[in-house]
Design a protein around this motif. Structure first.
Motif, PDB file in Angstrom:
ATOM      1  N   GLY A   1      21.543  36.885  32.434  1.00 47.46           N
ATOM      2  CA  GLY A   1      22.772  36.827  31.644  1.00 47.46           C
ATOM      3  C   GLY A   1      23.455  35.467  31.669  1.00 47.46           C
ATOM      4  N   GLU A   2      22.996  34.575  32.525  1.00 46.12           N
ATOM      5  CA  GLU A   2      23.590  33.237  32.618  1.00 46.12           C
ATOM      6  C   GLU A   2      23.228  32.406  31.385  1.00 46.12           C
ATOM      7  OE1 GLU A   2      23.287  29.298  35.515  1.00 46.12           O
ATOM      8  OE2 GLU A   2      22.330  31.165  36.132  1.00 46.12           O
ATOM      9  N   ILE A   3      24.187  31.632  30.894  1.00 47.42           N
ATOM     10  CA  ILE A   3      23.922  30.713  29.786  1.00 47.42           C
ATOM     11  C   ILE A   3      23.361  29.430  30.390  1.00 47.42           C
ATOM     12  CG2 ILE A   3      24.943  29.380  27.930  1.00 47.42           C
ATOM     13  CD1 ILE A   3      26.445  31.789  27.206  1.00 47.42           C
ATOM     14  N   ILE A   4      22.196  29.034  29.923  1.00 54.75           N
ATOM     15  CA  ILE A   4      21.541  27.842  30.441  1.00 54.75           C
ATOM     16  C   ILE A   4      21.446  26.774  29.355  1.00 54.75           C
ATOM     17  CG2 ILE A   4      20.213  29.040  32.218  1.00 54.75           C
ATOM     18  CD1 ILE A   4      17.801  28.925  30.273  1.00 54.75           C
ATOM     19  N   GLU A   5      21.474  25.521  29.779  1.00 52.65           N
ATOM     20  CA  GLU A   5      21.310  24.405  28.851  1.00 52.65           C
ATOM     21  C   GLU A   5      19.872  23.908  28.931  1.00 52.65           C
ATOM     22  OE1 GLU A   5      23.537  20.335  27.492  1.00 52.65           O
ATOM     23  OE2 GLU A   5      23.697  20.917  29.589  1.00 52.65           O
ATOM     24  N   ILE A   6      19.296  23.665  27.774  1.00 49.36           N
ATOM     25  CA  ILE A   6      17.930  23.187  27.653  1.00 49.36           C
ATOM     26  C   ILE A   6      17.975  21.849  26.930  1.00 49.36           C
ATOM     27  CG2 ILE A   6      15.681  23.651  26.599  1.00 49.36           C
ATOM     28  CD1 ILE A   6      16.384  26.656  26.870  1.00 49.36           C
ATOM     29  N   LYS A   7      17.226  20.875  27.454  1.00 48.81           N
ATOM     30  CA  LYS A   7      17.220  19.544  26.850  1.00 48.81           C
ATOM     31  C   LYS A   7      15.783  19.077  26.658  1.00 48.81           C
ATOM     32  CE  LYS A   7      21.392  18.252  29.339  1.00 48.81           C
ATOM     33  NZ  LYS A   7      21.942  17.324  30.342  1.00 48.81           N
ATOM     34  N   ALA A   8      15.558  18.350  25.566  1.00 45.59           N
ATOM     35  CA  ALA A   8      14.242  17.775  25.303  1.00 45.59           C
ATOM     36  C   ALA A   8      14.416  16.410  24.658  1.00 45.59           C
ATOM     37  CB  ALA A   8      13.433  18.684  24.380  1.00 45.59           C
TER      38      ALA A   8
ATOM     39  N   TYR B   1      11.211  31.189  23.716  1.00 49.07           N
ATOM     40  CA  TYR B   1      11.418  31.720  25.073  1.00 49.07           C
ATOM     41  C   TYR B   1      10.603  33.002  25.137  1.00 49.07           C
ATOM     42  CZ  TYR B   1      14.338  33.332  29.089  1.00 49.07           C
ATOM     43  OH  TYR B   1      14.809  33.760  30.303  1.00 49.07           O
ATOM     44  N   ASN B   2       9.509  32.985  25.879  1.00 44.93           N
ATOM     45  CA  ASN B   2       8.568  34.107  25.943  1.00 44.93           C
ATOM     46  C   ASN B   2       8.132  34.562  24.551  1.00 44.93           C
ATOM     47  OD1 ASN B   2       8.386  34.183  28.717  1.00 44.93           O
ATOM     48  ND2 ASN B   2      10.022  35.681  28.942  1.00 44.93           N
TER      49      ASN B   2
ATOM     50  N   THR C   1      17.343  35.757  30.110  1.00 46.65           N
ATOM     51  CA  THR C   1      17.156  37.210  30.049  1.00 46.65           C
ATOM     52  C   THR C   1      16.046  37.710  30.971  1.00 46.65           C
ATOM     53  OG1 THR C   1      15.695  36.925  28.149  1.00 46.65           O
ATOM     54  CG2 THR C   1      18.020  37.395  27.692  1.00 46.65           C
ATOM     55  N   GLU C   2      14.996  36.890  31.122  1.00 51.00           N
ATOM     56  CA  GLU C   2      13.865  37.279  31.959  1.00 51.00           C
ATOM     57  C   GLU C   2      13.074  36.043  32.357  1.00 51.00           C
ATOM     58  OE1 GLU C   2      11.305  39.797  29.661  1.00 51.00           O
ATOM     59  OE2 GLU C   2      11.277  38.420  27.981  1.00 51.00           O
TER      60      GLU C   2
ATOM     61  N   GLU D   1       8.639  26.586  32.901  1.00 49.14           N
ATOM     62  CA  GLU D   1       8.809  27.944  33.419  1.00 49.14           C
ATOM     63  C   GLU D   1      10.237  28.109  33.957  1.00 49.14           C
ATOM     64  OE1 GLU D   1       6.480  30.385  33.303  1.00 49.14           O
ATOM     65  OE2 GLU D   1       5.120  28.999  32.306  1.00 49.14           O
ATOM     66  N   ILE D   2      10.768  29.326  33.820  1.00 46.13           N
ATOM     67  CA  ILE D   2      12.074  29.651  34.370  1.00 46.13           C
ATOM     68  C   ILE D   2      11.958  30.980  35.118  1.00 46.13           C
ATOM     69  CG2 ILE D   2      12.877  30.741  32.234  1.00 46.13           C
ATOM     70  CD1 ILE D   2      15.720  29.703  32.998  1.00 46.13           C
ATOM     71  N   ALA D   3      12.573  31.039  36.278  1.00 45.60           N
ATOM     72  CA  ALA D   3      12.598  32.278  37.076  1.00 45.60           C
ATOM     73  C   ALA D   3      14.010  32.858  36.968  1.00 45.60           C
ATOM     74  CB  ALA D   3      12.258  31.989  38.527  1.00 45.60           C
ATOM     75  N   VAL D   4      14.094  34.095  36.491  1.00 39.98           N
ATOM     76  CA  VAL D   4      15.388  34.757  36.327  1.00 39.98           C
ATOM     77  C   VAL D   4      15.515  35.838  37.386  1.00 39.98           C
ATOM     78  CG1 VAL D   4      16.833  36.111  34.770  1.00 39.98           C
ATOM     79  CG2 VAL D   4      15.453  34.224  33.880  1.00 39.98           C
ATOM     80  N   GLU D   5      16.638  35.802  38.122  1.00 42.42           N
ATOM     81  CA  GLU D   5      16.888  36.759  39.210  1.00 42.42           C
ATOM     82  C   GLU D   5      17.801  37.869  38.745  1.00 42.42           C
ATOM     83  OE1 GLU D   5      18.733  33.995  41.837  1.00 42.42           O
ATOM     84  OE2 GLU D   5      16.831  33.151  42.474  1.00 42.42           O
TER      85      GLU D   5
END
Length: 106
Positions: free
Chosen positions: A15-22, A53-54, A80-81, A102-106
């Protein structure tokens, strides 16, 4: 061949809002500049950028000659996942490039 610097958090809470940069290393030739011989340098720009995202598209952009060399993208999404964030772009030469994180969501 284009390269990219990708910044995706390694971990996030559900549920956290994350920032993605490229940041994409690409010359982005407009086709209007002349070379040393006076001939026009052929146009070669990134014309489409897509982030998934997935497998689900979360951001996309169509680019045009007015975009500077080495375009930078920054956007947010909700974690989300756990999974893969993929960045894909296509240039005028028809070359498609893919980078992933890759991102790990807890």
């Amino acid at each position: 061949m284009a390269r990219a610097l990708i910044n995706v958090p390694a971990k996030a809470k559900r549920g956290e809002i994350i920032e993605i940069k490229a940041l994409i290393s690409h010359p982005m030739e407009t086709g209007y500049r002349t070379g040393p011989d006076g001939a026009l340098v052929p146009r070669d720009i990134i014309n489409r950028f897509i982030c998934t995202y997935n497998g689900v598209e979360i951001f996309s952009a169509d680019l045009f000659p007015a975009i500077a060399a080495n375009p930078f993208f920054s956007f947010t999404t909700t974690a989300t996942e756990s999974g893969r964030i993929a960045f894909r772009w296509i240039d005028d030469r028809g070359q498609a490039h893919l980078e992933t994180a890759e991102i790990a969501v807890e």
